[in-house]
Design a protein around this motif. Structure first.
Motif, PDB file in Angstrom:
ATOM      1  N   SER A 231       0.835  -1.201   0.000  1.00  0.00           N
ATOM      2  CA  SER A 231       0.000   0.000   0.000  1.00  0.00           C
ATOM      3  C   SER A 231       0.874   1.256   0.000  1.00  0.00           C
ATOM      4  O   SER A 231       2.024   1.236   0.451  1.00  0.00           O
ATOM      5  CB  SER A 231      -0.917   0.019   1.218  1.00  0.00           C
ATOM      6  OG  SER A 231      -0.169   0.190   2.412  1.00  0.00           O
ATOM      7  N   PHE A 232       0.300   2.359  -0.462  1.00  0.00           N
ATOM      8  CA  PHE A 232       1.006   3.644  -0.459  1.00  0.00           C
ATOM      9  C   PHE A 232       1.357   4.047   0.969  1.00  0.00           C
ATOM     10  O   PHE A 232       2.467   4.513   1.237  1.00  0.00           O
ATOM     11  CB  PHE A 232       0.131   4.709  -1.121  1.00  0.00           C
ATOM     12  CG  PHE A 232       0.801   6.037  -1.312  1.00  0.00           C
ATOM     13  CD1 PHE A 232       1.541   6.302  -2.462  1.00  0.00           C
ATOM     14  CD2 PHE A 232       0.688   7.040  -0.357  1.00  0.00           C
ATOM     15  CE1 PHE A 232       2.171   7.540  -2.645  1.00  0.00           C
ATOM     16  CE2 PHE A 232       1.305   8.270  -0.525  1.00  0.00           C
ATOM     17  CZ  PHE A 232       2.045   8.521  -1.687  1.00  0.00           C
ATOM     18  N   ALA A 233       0.414   3.847   1.898  1.00  0.00           N
ATOM     19  CA  ALA A 233       0.656   4.223   3.295  1.00  0.00           C
ATOM     20  C   ALA A 233       1.849   3.478   3.878  1.00  0.00           C
ATOM     21  O   ALA A 233       2.678   4.058   4.596  1.00  0.00           O
ATOM     22  CB  ALA A 233      -0.595   3.953   4.131  1.00  0.00           C
ATOM     23  N   SER A 234       1.970   2.192   3.564  1.00  0.00           N
ATOM     24  CA  SER A 234       3.111   1.427   4.081  1.00  0.00           C
ATOM     25  C   SER A 234       4.409   1.907   3.446  1.00  0.00           C
ATOM     26  O   SER A 234       5.474   1.850   4.066  1.00  0.00           O
ATOM     27  CB  SER A 234       2.916  -0.070   3.843  1.00  0.00           C
ATOM     28  OG  SER A 234       3.088  -0.419   2.478  1.00  0.00           O
ATOM     29  N   GLY A 235       4.328   2.395   2.207  1.00  0.00           N
ATOM     30  CA  GLY A 235       5.511   2.953   1.553  1.00  0.00           C
ATOM     31  C   GLY A 235       5.986   4.224   2.229  1.00  0.00           C
ATOM     32  O   GLY A 235       7.199   4.479   2.327  1.00  0.00           O
ATOM     33  N   LEU A 236       5.047   5.046   2.715  1.00  0.00           N
ATOM     34  CA  LEU A 236       5.436   6.254   3.450  1.00  0.00           C
ATOM     35  C   LEU A 236       6.202   5.897   4.715  1.00  0.00           C
ATOM     36  O   LEU A 236       7.247   6.479   5.011  1.00  0.00           O
ATOM     37  CB  LEU A 236       4.192   7.070   3.812  1.00  0.00           C
ATOM     38  CG  LEU A 236       3.425   7.731   2.671  1.00  0.00           C
ATOM     39  CD1 LEU A 236       2.151   8.390   3.199  1.00  0.00           C
ATOM     40  CD2 LEU A 236       4.286   8.752   1.937  1.00  0.00           C
ATOM     41  N   ALA A 237       5.679   4.922   5.463  1.00  0.00           N
ATOM     42  CA  ALA A 237       6.353   4.506   6.699  1.00  0.00           C
ATOM     43  C   ALA A 237       7.717   3.899   6.400  1.00  0.00           C
ATOM     44  O   ALA A 237       8.706   4.182   7.086  1.00  0.00           O
ATOM     45  CB  ALA A 237       5.471   3.511   7.457  1.00  0.00           C
ATOM     46  N   ALA A 238       7.790   3.061   5.364  1.00  0.00           N
ATOM     47  CA  ALA A 238       9.066   2.440   4.999  1.00  0.00           C
ATOM     48  C   ALA A 238      10.067   3.489   4.525  1.00  0.00           C
ATOM     49  O   ALA A 238      11.263   3.421   4.847  1.00  0.00           O
ATOM     50  CB  ALA A 238       8.838   1.394   3.908  1.00  0.00           C
ATOM     51  N   GLY A 239       9.582   4.462   3.751  1.00  0.00           N
ATOM     52  CA  GLY A 239      10.471   5.516   3.267  1.00  0.00           C
ATOM     53  C   GLY A 239      11.068   6.314   4.411  1.00  0.00           C
ATOM     54  O   GLY A 239      12.269   6.630   4.421  1.00  0.00           O
TER      55      GLY A 239
END
Length: 340
Positions: free
Chosen positions: A203-211
């Motif tokens: 998900s995009f949201a998980s990408g924000l946290a990972a980034g």
């Protein structure tokens, strides 16, 4: 099945075999009986489509492939959607089966969901699983996820990157583990390459946290490989918020080659996964399975389609960054809370 693929101009047939089938068609003067095809498909063929994927771009391509193939074959589709990556309820699945479907096609992650597959196995409904690896009793149509990730990682190393970040996808999907395995296999071939791994879920949201997690590392990666385009797009967003230039200061690559890869700046270098073709091929094989004698116990259909690396503007060799600028870039904007 082979003759059907040739008549419908589908991939997966040896050129010599294709030529032989086409020659036989010419010699016999064969033309498809459209009335008979209509009788078999429109009147009797009802295909269930079960999906629940956090990536709207992936699902758009998947459903387009299914709709186009169903239109060609005259099949009627019945859609059943789960929420937030979770399968529909057991009762909803059982109602779908009782509605008289001839077969069912599943999109990832539900193509490997034990809850979904158990209901369908009990009902003895033919299943095509897109993006799945080795699901017993199902037709699996996928790409070689491990090889694709391996090749992309080698591209990053060839550019000169020695500090690599990787964002893992949904831990419940074999494809996620295969992509991580391919990444690590390429890294092991090159001495001096260090890695930082972050967990996502596609998900995009998980990408924000990972980034955020990866760009807070010290030293931070010079290149980040996300397991799908949605998470890669999120990482580009985090980089911009931190005043990092992509790709001069940070290379970012994705996986899938969906519309998400070309609707941001810079456009993403990514692995092209032919999602529309995967869905169309899965539906075609499912139709052939419905009309064929039962397969022998343990016999599997595992169709692997080609992938490709698509080069765009999100990659560059690692640059030399001024220490003062790097220190500034590593801090989030004062106007934006972390994780947004």
């Amino acid at each position: 099945m082979t003759v059907s693929r040739v008549i419908n101009d589908r991939p997966g047939v040896d050129p010599a075999t294709r030529a032989g089938v086409q020659q036989a068609i010419v010699e016999l003067g064969y033309t498809p009986n459209l009335a008979a095809r209509s009788l078999v498909t429109s009147a009797e063929l009802k295909i269930g489509v079960v999906y629940s994927n956090p990536s709207a771009a992936f699902m758009s391509d998947f459903l387009t492939g299914v709709f186009e193939e169903a239109s060609v074959r005259g099949a009627r589709l019945v859609l059943l959607k789960g929420e937030d990556g979770h399968p529909p309820s057991q009762s909803a699945l059982e109602d779908l089966v009782r509605s008289g479907i001839s077969g069912l096609i599943c999109a990832p992650p539900l193509s490997e969901s034990p809850a979904v597959l158990k209901v369908l196995h009990m009902a003895r409904v033919p299943v095509a699983a897109v993006g799945a690896h080795g699901v017993e009793g199902a037709i699996c149509v996928r790409i070689d996820d491990r090889l694709a990730a391996y090749e992309m990682t080698r591209e990053l190393i060839a550019l000169g990157h020695r500090r690599l970040g990787f964002v893992v996808g949904n831990p419940g999907q074999v494809a996620s583990l295969q992509r991580l395995d391919g990444f690590q296999a390429a890294v092991r071939e090159h001495a001096g390459v260090t890695t930082t791994i972050a967990q996502g879920d596609f998900s995009f949201a998980s990408g924000l946290a990972a980034g955020d997690a990866l760009l807070q590392a010290d030293p931070r990666p010079t290149a980040i490989f996300a397991s799908n385009d949605d998470m890669a797009a999120a990482i580009v967003s985090v980089a911009h918020r931190r005043h990092l230039d992509v790709p001069a200061e940070l290379t970012v690559v994705g996986f899938d080659d969906t519309t998400a890869a070309v609707t941001l700046w810079p456009p993403l270098t990514t692995v092209h996964q032919p999602v529309r073709r995967l869905a169309a091929e899965a539906l075609g094989l499912l139709v052939a399975e419905i009309g064929a004698p039962p397969r022998k116990a343990g016999e599997r259909i595992d169709q692997v389609l080609d992938h490709a690396i698509v080069q765009r503007q999100s990659t560059a060799p690692p640059g030399t960054i001024d220490p003062d600028r790097q220190s500034h870039a590593a801090r989030p904007s004062m106007n934006t809370p972390p994780g947004d």
